[in-house]
Design an enzyme around this catalytic site. Structure first.
Site, PDB file in Angstrom:
ATOM      1  N   ARG A   7       0.808  -1.212   0.000  1.00  0.00           N
ATOM      2  CA  ARG A   7       0.000   0.000   0.000  1.00  0.00           C
ATOM      3  C   ARG A   7       0.843   1.265   0.000  1.00  0.00           C
ATOM      4  NH1 ARG A   7      -3.989   0.120  -2.354  1.00  0.00           N
ATOM      5  NH2 ARG A   7      -2.868   1.794  -3.378  1.00  0.00           N
ATOM      6  N   LYS A  26       3.643  24.655  -3.480  1.00  0.00           N
ATOM      7  CA  LYS A  26       2.314  24.119  -3.158  1.00  0.00           C
ATOM      8  C   LYS A  26       2.352  22.592  -3.250  1.00  0.00           C
ATOM      9  CE  LYS A  26       0.030  28.310  -4.751  1.00  0.00           C
ATOM     10  NZ  LYS A  26      -0.861  28.926  -5.760  1.00  0.00           N
ATOM     11  N   LYS A  46       7.065  38.873  -2.221  1.00  0.00           N
ATOM     12  CA  LYS A  46       5.692  38.755  -2.703  1.00  0.00           C
ATOM     13  C   LYS A  46       4.872  39.980  -2.296  1.00  0.00           C
ATOM     14  CE  LYS A  46       3.840  34.624  -2.681  1.00  0.00           C
ATOM     15  NZ  LYS A  46       3.896  34.293  -4.130  1.00  0.00           N
ATOM     16  N   GLU A  82       7.565  39.597  -7.025  1.00  0.00           N
ATOM     17  CA  GLU A  82       6.252  39.387  -7.631  1.00  0.00           C
ATOM     18  C   GLU A  82       5.639  40.735  -7.974  1.00  0.00           C
ATOM     19  OE1 GLU A  82       3.142  36.539  -5.921  1.00  0.00           O
ATOM     20  OE2 GLU A  82       2.370  38.501  -5.326  1.00  0.00           O
ATOM     21  N   ASP A  89       2.352  38.236 -12.025  1.00  0.00           N
ATOM     22  CA  ASP A  89       1.321  37.470 -11.322  1.00  0.00           C
ATOM     23  C   ASP A  89      -0.075  37.805 -11.846  1.00  0.00           C
ATOM     24  OD1 ASP A  89       0.486  35.641  -9.242  1.00  0.00           O
ATOM     25  OD2 ASP A  89      -0.290  37.389  -8.178  1.00  0.00           O
TER      26      ASP A  89
END
Length: 278
Positions: free
Chosen positions: A99, A134, A166, A196, A217
């Site tokens: 598994r 992510k 960012k 960004e 972005d």
């Protein structure tokens, strides 16, 4: 992938599933029982992790008693019904590890397969497909390896790998110029700086600061083309935000160098792989 780090992770995954023993397998088979099993592709896919991950999981349980036949090569395309790996050894080891091994390679093959689809869509444009942070907690090393297997490239592995200023950094600091100034006074000169941006004015501000990478972005295609023209090779240009298989070719045609796609790791469907006994 570093074997030392990988084995440590795989042991944790095995411990989570095995806990204090496989009561079903141990009740049916003793230590002398052996068997032959095959991993079968039940759909078209790009293989990833059969040797480095699935085989390694079984080896950690089989303690040197397993033998392997054919093993699918990472990055190679396979069709439905193809044999991805054969393994012979103690039944207890095979059933205990089945598994965990399947869970991992189904996930990795899914990421490699989706990445290859994105890479194929931008062929000939000069743009590279890159991942993001992510990733599934605990699986980053594996998932980023799968992106490379599919033909993509890796963005930052962690927050310590590079500077990415960012929108929230800029909002809290007050301006791109001030944020870049503070970064340059605190990080080594060997570290690249990426910023960004949402607007062409921010792109111009980045050029004034001589940053290394400018992220566009969620810009529309026309604005992206203007931004690429403004940069004119003075920095790498990365497109990001909501990229899909339907839109990636048009984005690549704007002239950007990189296209980051979070979906490679957060939304790739697992491939269907079975383990059959012979």
């Amino acid at each position: 992938m570093d074997t030392f780090l990988l084995d440590r992770q795989l042991r944790r995954f095995i411990e989570e599933d095995l806990e204090h023993g496989d009561i079903t397998t141990d009740a049916i088979f003793d230590n002398t029982a052996t068997g032959l099993a095959t991993f079968i592709a039940r759909q078209d896919m790009v293989a990833c992790g059969m040797e480095k991950v699935a085989a390694r999981v079984l080896c950690l349980l089989g303690t040197g008693t397993l033998t392997f036949g054919q093993i699918a090569r990472d990055g190679q395309a396979y069709g439905k019904g193809d044999v991805l790996m054969t393994v012979n050894g103690p039944v207890r080891a095979l059933l205990r590890g089945e598994r965990v091994a399947l869970n991992l390679v189904q996930r990795l093959c899914g990421i490699a397969t989706l990445t290859r689809q994105f890479v194929d869509r931008v062929t000939g444009t000069g743009a590279k497909i890159t991942d993001t942070r992510k990733t599934t907690p605990g699986l980053r090393m594996l998932e980023k390896y799968a992106v490379r297997t599919g033909g993509g490239v890796n963005h930052r592995y962690s927050l310590a790998d590079g500077v990415l200023i960012k929108d929230n950094h800029i909002a809290a600091c007050g301006s791109i110029i001030e944020a870049v100034k503070r970064v340059r006074s605190n990080v080594p000169h060997t570290i690249r700086i990426e910023v960004e941006t949402d607007t062409l004015d921010q792109v111009r501000e980045c050029l004034d600061c001589r940053v290394d990478v400018i992220m566009l972005d969620n810009m529309d295609l026309e604005t992206m083309r203007e931004a690429v023209s403004l940069v004119n090779g003075a920095a790498l240009v990365e497109a990001s935000g909501g990229v899909t298989l339907e839109t990636v070719r048009d984005i690549a045609s704007t002239g950007v160098d990189l296209i980051s796609v979070g979906a490679l790791t957060h939304s790739a469907p697992a491939c269907d792989i079975g383990l059959d006994w012979i």
